[in-house]
Design a protein around this motif. Structure first.
Motif, PDB file in Angstrom:
ATOM      1  N   ALA A 279       0.802  -1.231   0.000  1.00  0.00           N
ATOM      2  CA  ALA A 279       0.000   0.000   0.000  1.00  0.00           C
ATOM      3  C   ALA A 279       0.833   1.279   0.000  1.00  0.00           C
ATOM      4  O   ALA A 279       0.361   2.321  -0.446  1.00  0.00           O
ATOM      5  CB  ALA A 279      -0.936   0.003   1.207  1.00  0.00           C
ATOM      6  N   ALA A 280       2.051   1.212   0.475  1.00  0.00           N
ATOM      7  CA  ALA A 280       2.852   2.424   0.641  1.00  0.00           C
ATOM      8  C   ALA A 280       3.413   2.941  -0.676  1.00  0.00           C
ATOM      9  O   ALA A 280       3.645   2.179  -1.620  1.00  0.00           O
ATOM     10  CB  ALA A 280       3.994   2.173   1.621  1.00  0.00           C
ATOM     11  N   GLU A 281       3.620   4.249  -0.699  1.00  0.00           N
ATOM     12  CA  GLU A 281       4.208   4.920  -1.865  1.00  0.00           C
ATOM     13  C   GLU A 281       5.670   5.290  -1.617  1.00  0.00           C
ATOM     14  O   GLU A 281       6.470   5.294  -2.540  1.00  0.00           O
ATOM     15  CB  GLU A 281       3.420   6.193  -2.167  1.00  0.00           C
ATOM     16  CG  GLU A 281       1.962   5.948  -2.476  1.00  0.00           C
ATOM     17  CD  GLU A 281       1.124   7.219  -2.452  1.00  0.00           C
ATOM     18  OE1 GLU A 281       1.563   8.230  -1.856  1.00  0.00           O
ATOM     19  OE2 GLU A 281       0.021   7.197  -3.012  1.00  0.00           O
ATOM     20  N   ASP A 282       5.986   5.634  -0.378  1.00  0.00           N
ATOM     21  CA  ASP A 282       7.330   6.100  -0.016  1.00  0.00           C
ATOM     22  C   ASP A 282       7.860   5.287   1.153  1.00  0.00           C
ATOM     23  O   ASP A 282       7.125   4.998   2.100  1.00  0.00           O
ATOM     24  CB  ASP A 282       7.289   7.581   0.353  1.00  0.00           C
ATOM     25  CG  ASP A 282       7.035   8.457  -0.852  1.00  0.00           C
ATOM     26  OD1 ASP A 282       8.028   8.795  -1.531  1.00  0.00           O
ATOM     27  OD2 ASP A 282       5.864   8.774  -1.133  1.00  0.00           O
TER      28      ASP A 282
ATOM     29  N   GLY B 142       0.854  11.669   2.149  1.00  0.00           N
ATOM     30  CA  GLY B 142       1.548  10.506   1.574  1.00  0.00           C
ATOM     31  C   GLY B 142       1.264   9.217   2.308  1.00  0.00           C
ATOM     32  O   GLY B 142       0.918   9.212   3.487  1.00  0.00           O
ATOM     33  N   LYS B 143       1.417   8.124   1.588  1.00  0.00           N
ATOM     34  CA  LYS B 143       1.318   6.777   2.173  1.00  0.00           C
ATOM     35  C   LYS B 143       2.735   6.308   2.423  1.00  0.00           C
ATOM     36  O   LYS B 143       3.434   5.877   1.500  1.00  0.00           O
ATOM     37  CB  LYS B 143       0.579   5.831   1.234  1.00  0.00           C
ATOM     38  CG  LYS B 143      -0.871   6.227   1.024  1.00  0.00           C
ATOM     39  CD  LYS B 143      -1.537   5.297   0.034  1.00  0.00           C
ATOM     40  CE  LYS B 143      -2.953   5.745  -0.220  1.00  0.00           C
ATOM     41  NZ  LYS B 143      -3.576   4.946  -1.274  1.00  0.00           N
ATOM     42  N   VAL B 144       3.159   6.403   3.673  1.00  0.00           N
ATOM     43  CA  VAL B 144       4.559   6.240   4.041  1.00  0.00           C
ATOM     44  C   VAL B 144       4.763   4.979   4.860  1.00  0.00           C
ATOM     45  O   VAL B 144       3.943   4.616   5.697  1.00  0.00           O
ATOM     46  CB  VAL B 144       5.026   7.476   4.847  1.00  0.00           C
ATOM     47  CG1 VAL B 144       6.469   7.322   5.292  1.00  0.00           C
ATOM     48  CG2 VAL B 144       4.841   8.741   4.033  1.00  0.00           C
ATOM     49  N   CYS B 145       5.901   4.333   4.613  1.00  0.00           N
ATOM     50  CA  CYS B 145       6.297   3.160   5.371  1.00  0.00           C
ATOM     51  C   CYS B 145       7.708   3.397   5.890  1.00  0.00           C
ATOM     52  O   CYS B 145       8.609   3.715   5.109  1.00  0.00           O
ATOM     53  CB  CYS B 145       6.252   1.928   4.463  1.00  0.00           C
ATOM     54  SG  CYS B 145       6.588   0.384   5.304  1.00  0.00           S
TER      55      CYS B 145
END
Length: 81
Positions: free
Chosen positions: A29-32, A74-77
């Motif tokens: 699911a994350a983008e970054d 943002g979707k961050v991990c």
């Protein structure tokens, strides 16, 4: 208001095939991705997912950047060992 997300994923010492389903879903699911170089390198990221790898002694700057990106939508991990 833009809502982002920040998830911390622990890769553990085991085989990457043993990643929990929850961790695998967070990576999908994350983008970054923020983390120490070797930890980020353990992930098989898609071309549309961005790496923000840094030295192991840069935890505060890395955490700040990840939080700011998530606060901006943002979707961050954040990847941990």
């Amino acid at each position: 208001m833009t809502t982002g997300s920040l998830t911390v994923v622990g890769l553990g010492p085991g085989n990457p095939d043993q990643m929990s389903p929850e961790a695998a879903a967070a990576v999908t699911a994350a983008e970054d991705f923020f983390g120490y170089f070797p930890y980020i390198d353990r992930l098989n990221l898609r071309p549309d997912q961005r790496r923000h790898a840094s030295d192991n002694r840069e935890e505060l700057a890395r955490a700040r950047a990840a939080l700011e990106m998530a606060a901006g939508g943002g979707k961050v991990c954040v990847v941990s060992g």
